[in-house]
Design a protein around this motif. Structure first.
Motif, PDB file in Angstrom:
ATOM      1  N   GLU A  77      -5.576   2.648 -11.201  1.00  0.00           N
ATOM      2  CA  GLU A  77      -5.187   2.652  -9.501  1.00  0.00           C
ATOM      3  C   GLU A  77      -4.350   1.526  -9.496  1.00  0.00           C
ATOM      4  O   GLU A  77      -4.449   1.667  -7.663  1.00  0.00           O
ATOM      5  N   GLN A  78      -4.336   0.843  -9.159  1.00  0.00           N
ATOM      6  CA  GLN A  78      -3.176  -0.112  -9.649  1.00  0.00           C
ATOM      7  C   GLN A  78      -2.379  -0.748  -9.835  1.00  0.00           C
ATOM      8  O   GLN A  78      -2.144  -0.840 -11.111  1.00  0.00           O
ATOM      9  N   LEU A  79      -1.061  -1.601  -9.272  1.00  0.00           N
ATOM     10  CA  LEU A  79       0.489  -1.673 -10.136  1.00  0.00           C
ATOM     11  C   LEU A  79      -0.002  -2.872 -10.980  1.00  0.00           C
ATOM     12  O   LEU A  79      -0.680  -3.813 -10.757  1.00  0.00           O
ATOM     13  N   TRP A 119       0.787   8.630  -2.658  1.00  0.00           N
ATOM     14  CA  TRP A 119      -0.033   8.495  -3.565  1.00  0.00           C
ATOM     15  C   TRP A 119       0.970   9.436  -4.603  1.00  0.00           C
ATOM     16  O   TRP A 119       1.073   9.170  -5.470  1.00  0.00           O
ATOM     17  N   GLU A 120       1.383  10.372  -4.479  1.00  0.00           N
ATOM     18  CA  GLU A 120       1.421  11.419  -4.099  1.00  0.00           C
ATOM     19  C   GLU A 120       2.951  11.302  -5.201  1.00  0.00           C
ATOM     20  O   GLU A 120       2.985  11.435  -6.371  1.00  0.00           O
ATOM     21  N   ILE A 127      -2.373  -0.593  -3.082  1.00  0.00           N
ATOM     22  CA  ILE A 127      -2.485  -0.979  -4.548  1.00  0.00           C
ATOM     23  C   ILE A 127      -2.151  -1.825  -4.958  1.00  0.00           C
ATOM     24  O   ILE A 127      -2.267  -1.583  -6.389  1.00  0.00           O
ATOM     25  N   GLY A 128      -2.190  -2.524  -4.466  1.00  0.00           N
ATOM     26  CA  GLY A 128      -1.620  -3.864  -5.344  1.00  0.00           C
ATOM     27  C   GLY A 128      -1.297  -5.303  -4.639  1.00  0.00           C
ATOM     28  O   GLY A 128      -1.243  -5.547  -3.355  1.00  0.00           O
ATOM     29  N   LEU A 129      -0.339  -6.254  -5.225  1.00  0.00           N
ATOM     30  CA  LEU A 129       0.117  -7.734  -4.928  1.00  0.00           C
ATOM     31  C   LEU A 129       1.476  -7.782  -5.741  1.00  0.00           C
ATOM     32  O   LEU A 129       1.225  -7.869  -6.727  1.00  0.00           O
ATOM     33  N   GLY A 150       1.036  -1.369   0.117  1.00  0.00           N
ATOM     34  CA  GLY A 150      -0.178   0.196  -0.278  1.00  0.00           C
ATOM     35  C   GLY A 150       0.529   0.869  -0.106  1.00  0.00           C
ATOM     36  O   GLY A 150       2.368   1.615   0.195  1.00  0.00           O
ATOM     37  N   VAL A 151       0.045   2.712   0.035  1.00  0.00           N
ATOM     38  CA  VAL A 151       0.707   3.376   0.101  1.00  0.00           C
ATOM     39  C   VAL A 151       0.043   4.331   0.717  1.00  0.00           C
ATOM     40  O   VAL A 151      -1.660   4.416   0.986  1.00  0.00           O
ATOM     41  N   MET A 152       0.538   5.880   1.413  1.00  0.00           N
ATOM     42  CA  MET A 152      -0.787   6.606   1.900  1.00  0.00           C
ATOM     43  C   MET A 152      -1.487   7.528   1.163  1.00  0.00           C
ATOM     44  O   MET A 152      -0.576   7.691  -0.431  1.00  0.00           O
ATOM     45  N   ARG A 153      -3.014   7.812   0.368  1.00  0.00           N
ATOM     46  CA  ARG A 153      -2.488   8.358   0.103  1.00  0.00           C
ATOM     47  C   ARG A 153      -4.261   9.353   0.453  1.00  0.00           C
ATOM     48  O   ARG A 153      -5.495   8.853   0.851  1.00  0.00           O
ATOM     49  N   LYS A 154      -4.130  10.319   0.033  1.00  0.00           N
ATOM     50  CA  LYS A 154      -5.053  11.583   1.342  1.00  0.00           C
ATOM     51  C   LYS A 154      -4.829  10.780   2.606  1.00  0.00           C
ATOM     52  O   LYS A 154      -6.423  11.283   3.076  1.00  0.00           O
TER      53      LYS A 154
END
Length: 610
Positions: free
Chosen positions: A289-291, A310-311, A240-242, A230-234
Motif C-alpha cells: 500500500e505504498q508507491l 486512494w480509490e 502513500i510514499g516519497l 499522500g492521498v485521501m483514503r476513507k
C-alpha cells in the motif's frame, strides 16, 4: 564469477527488424553455473543462492543425467515467484529473499516454489557463446530446452521450475500482454548484439510499465531530499510514499519554494505543508500500500487535492482488463463486513490465476446478488441479452451458458455481482467426468467436525488406493474432496460405482455419524455423504468462489495437514484468501498435473470383480 550484462532504462522502445522483446520479470537476477563438480546459483552481487532456493538446485540434480552431455554450461536468468505467465510478484520474492531459517525456506520452497526463467545461454559444453549474436545464443538455448524437454514457455503451473523465456518480434503484441497482466515491463534486445559482461549496455533496453496517479504534497525531508506525498483514503489523509527522481533542477527549486512559502511546520529535518500542491507521479505498483519507485511526471494545477483519492488511484492501476468498468464501486455488499463492490472485484482479479483454471471450458451457473447481502438472490444459467460481445457461450439442453475462460469475463461477472460460481464435473469437450468430488455436508456449521472426521477417513482410503486427492472447504458448512481424472477415460457409470462404494464404506464404518439418506428429515444429526450429486448436469461450487453468506466465506482449497481439530469455516473469509495464498501457496497448484497420473482404472477393475 561473471557480472551480469545490464539493460539501459528508456521510455520508448526501439523498433525495427533488428530488435526483439521479452517480458521483464520482477525477481532476482541470477547466473546458473552448472558443471560436473556441482551447481551454483549466483546472484547479481556474487552471492551464492543455493540454500535460499533449494528447489532450483534439486531440480537441476534431478536433471543431471539428461544434462550431462551439455555440461559445463552457464545460464543467465531471473529467479521469480510467478503470478501469471507475464507477471512475477515483487512482494513474494522479497519475502522469500528475507527468509533465514532452513525450515522456513524448506516450507516455502515446497508450498510456493520459485521458477528460474532462463533468457540467455553463455557457455555450453565448454564453448563460450558470449561473443555470438543474441539471436544465435537464443536459438541454441531454445534447442537445448527442447532436447532435454524443459518448458519452452513461462508457465506458473508447471512443476518444471527451470523455464525458457521466449522473445516476441511484435512490440505492440508483447506490450499489450505486459500491460494487461500488470507486468513490470519488457526488455528490448538487439538481435546481432554480443553479451557484454558487467556493462550497462544500449544493446538491451528496459521499458517499464509505469502507472500514473495524482497526489498531494505533504512535506519535504531536508536530509534525504525526498518529497512526501499522500492521498485521501476513507476521508482521511493517507501518506502513500516519497519521491525525488524525475524533477528537473528548475522544477525541484519551484516545488521547494512553494513548500517553504506554505509551510505549516518546520523543524531541522522536515518541512510540513498542508494538502494543496498536487503532482502527477509515475510508479511501478502499490507495494504494501505504498508507491514503488515513484518518479515526478508533472505538476497538476488542474486537480483539487481532495480529488487525489486512494480509490481513484487503485481503480487507475491496470487491475481491470480493458473495456471493464466497475459501476457503483463503493456499494457495500455484506452487512457484517466492510467489503465494497470494488474490493470484491479486486479479490476476483487477484485470485483469478488460481480460480480461472477451474472455470475454463465449463458451463457456468452463477448466483447473483444485485443488492449484495441486503436483497434477494437469483440463479443465472442463460447468458443475458445485454452481455457484451466478448462473453463466450456454449449451448446445452436449450440453455446458452456462459463460459468463463478469461479475466475479462470474470470481472464482468463480478460487476454483475455474481458471488457464487458453480460448475459441472466436466468441460464442454469432455466425454465423461473430469473429476470425482465427494461433498461432505454436515447438518449445520456446528457439526463441521463431522466433515473433518469423514475427510480424514476418506484420505486414508484414497491413500491406500494410491489415488491423489485434494480437499477444500465448501465455504458454507462442509468439506469437498476432489479426485482428478484423465479426460475422456471414464463414464459417470464408472465413477458412480466408486462413489457409491466409498459412501457405503463410510456409513458402514460410522452409521451413527454418516448417512446417504437424501431426505433431510431422516438424517438426524448425521453428515450426509452426497454421492448421488456426482452426476452429469450436476454442479459444485468452484474453488475460490465466495459464498453468499453473512461471513463472506470462500470455498477454499486446503492442504491435507490443515484438517485438524482447530480448523473452522470461519478461518477463510474473503479478506484473508489472497494473504493466505501469498503465504502458503495454492494447495490445488498441481491439480491438473495429477489427472494423467491417477491410477483409477485398477480401482475400477477391482470394484467390477466384486
Amino acid at each position: 564469477m561473471l557480472k551480469p550484462m545490464l539493460p539501459t532504462l528508456i521510455f520508448e522502445a526501439p523498433t525495427g527488424p533488428n530488435w526483439v522483446y521479452e517480458i521483464k520479470y520482477d525477481g532476482f537476477r541470477a547466473m546458473l553455473h552448472w558443471d560436473y563438480d556441482g551447481i551454483q546459483l549466483i546472484s547479481r552481487n556474487g552471492n551464492l543462492l543455493n540454500e535460499q532456493f533449494p528447489e532450483i538446485i534439486t531440480q537441476c540434480e534431478e536433471l543431471s543425467d539428461v544434462m550431462k552431455p551439455y555440461l559445463p554450461l552457464i545460464f543467465d536468468g531471473e529467479l521469480c515467484l510467478l503470478e501469471s505467465p507475464f507477471k512475477a510478484s515483487f512482494e513474494f520474492i522479497q519475502q522469500r529473499g528475507r527468509l533465514k531459517s532452513e525450515a522456513k525456506i524448506a516450507q516455502a520452497s515446497a508450498s510456493k516454489p520459485a521458477q528460474y526463467l532462463v533468457f540467455d545461454l553463455l557457455v555450453l559444453g565448454n564453448e563460450n557463446l558470449m561473443n555470438r549474436r543474441f539471436q544465435d545464443r537464443k536459438l541454441t538455448l531454445s534447442n537445448l530446452f527442447a532436447d532435454v524437454k524443459l518448458p519452452s514457455v513461462v508457465d506458473p503451473t508447471n512443476r518444471e521450475l527451470i523455464q525458457f523465456v521466449p522473445y516476441e518480434q511484435d512490440f505492440h503484441l508483447i506490450w499489450a500482454e505486459a500491460t494487461q497482466a500488470n507486468a513490470e515491463g519488457i526488455i528490448a534486445k538487439k538481435m546481432d548484439s554480443t553479451w557484454d559482461e558487467g556493462k550497462r549496455t544500449t544493446n538491451w533496453y528496459k521499458i517499464k510499465n509505469w502507472q500514473v496517479g495524482a497526489f498531494f504534497i505533504l512535506g519535504y525531508d531536508k536530509k534525504n531530499a525526498f518529497f512526501h506525498v499522500g492521498v485521501m483514503r476513507k476521508n482521511e489523509i493517507y501518506e502513500i510514499g516519497l519521491f525525488s527522481h524525475g524533477l528537473s533542477p528548475d522544477e525541484r527549486q519551484a516545488l521547494l519554494g512553494v513548500i517553504q512559502a506554505n509551510a505549516s511546520k518546520e523543524t531541522a529535518g522536515f518541512i510540513k505543508v498542508e494538502p494543496g500542491i498536487c503532482v502527477e507521479l509515475f510508479y511501478l505498483e502499490l507495494y504494501k500500500e505504498q508507491l514503488r519507485q515513484p518518479s515526478f511526471s508533472k505538476f497538476r494545477f488542474d486537480v483539487e487535492w481532495q480529488d487525489c483519492t486512494w480509490e481513484k488511484l487503485v481503480r487507475k492501476t491496470p487491475l481491470l482488463p480493458e473495456g471493464i468498468e466497475i459501476t457503483h464501486p463503493e456499494k457495500p455488499l455484506w452487512k457484517d463486513k466492510s467489503i465494497t463492490k470494488f474490493e470484491y472485484i479486486h479479490y476476483l482479479v487477484e485470485v483469478s490465476p488460481y480460480m480461472l483454471p477451474f472455470l475454463k471450458d465449463r458451463l457456468l451457473t452463477v448466483i447473483r446478488y444485485p443488492h449484495g447481502m441486503y436483497g434477494e438472490k437469483f440463479y443465472q444459467k442463460n447468458c443475458p441479452d445485454y452481455a457484451p460481445d466478448f462473453i463466450q457461450t456454449s449451448m446445452s439442453e436449450g440453455i446458452d451458458y456462459i463460459i468463463c475462460n478469461d479475466l475479462k469475463t470474470l470481472t464482468w461477472l463480478g460487476n454483475q455481482l455474481s458471488f457464487e460460481f458453480h460448475i459441472p464435473f466436466q468441460t464442454i469437450y469432455s466425454k465423461g467426468p473430469s473429476e470425482i468430488v465427494f461433498d461432505l455436508d454436515p447438518p449445520s456449521r456446528d457439526a463441521f467436525p463431522l466433515a473433518k472426521k469423514a475427510a480424514t477417513i476418506l484420505k486414508e482410503v484414497f491413500d491406500g488406493l494410491k489415488l491423489t486427492s485434494f480437499v477444500k472447504t465448501s465455504g458454507n458448512k462442509g468439506l469437498q474432496i476432489y479426485i482428478p481424472l484423465p479426460e475422456n477415460r471414464f463414464s459417470y457409470d464408472d465413477t458412480r460405482q466408486f462413489t457409491e462404494f466409498v459412501a457405503n464404506y463410510l456409513t458402514t464404518m460410522e452409521p451413527d455419524l454418516f448417512t446417504t439418506e437424501r431426505l433431510k428429515k431422516n438424517r438426524g444429526n448425521r453428515l450426509y455423504v452426497d454421492y448421488v450429486q456426482h452426476a452429469e448436469g450436476k454442479t459444485i461450487v468452484a474453488p475460490y468462489s465466495v459464498r453468499g453468506n453473512d461471513g463472506a466465506y470462500v470455498a477454499t482449497p486446503l492442504y491435507w495437514e490443515e484438517i485438524t481439530d482447530d480448523l473452522s469455516i470461519e478461518d477463510f473469509p474473503l479478506e484473508m484468501i489472497i494473504e493466505r495464498i501469498n503465504e502458503k501457496g495454492c494447495p490445488f497448484a498441481h491439480y491438473f498435473e495429477a489427472k494423467d497420473e491417477q491410477p483409477f482404472e485398477p480401482v475400477l477393475e477391482f470394484l467390477r470383480q466384486k
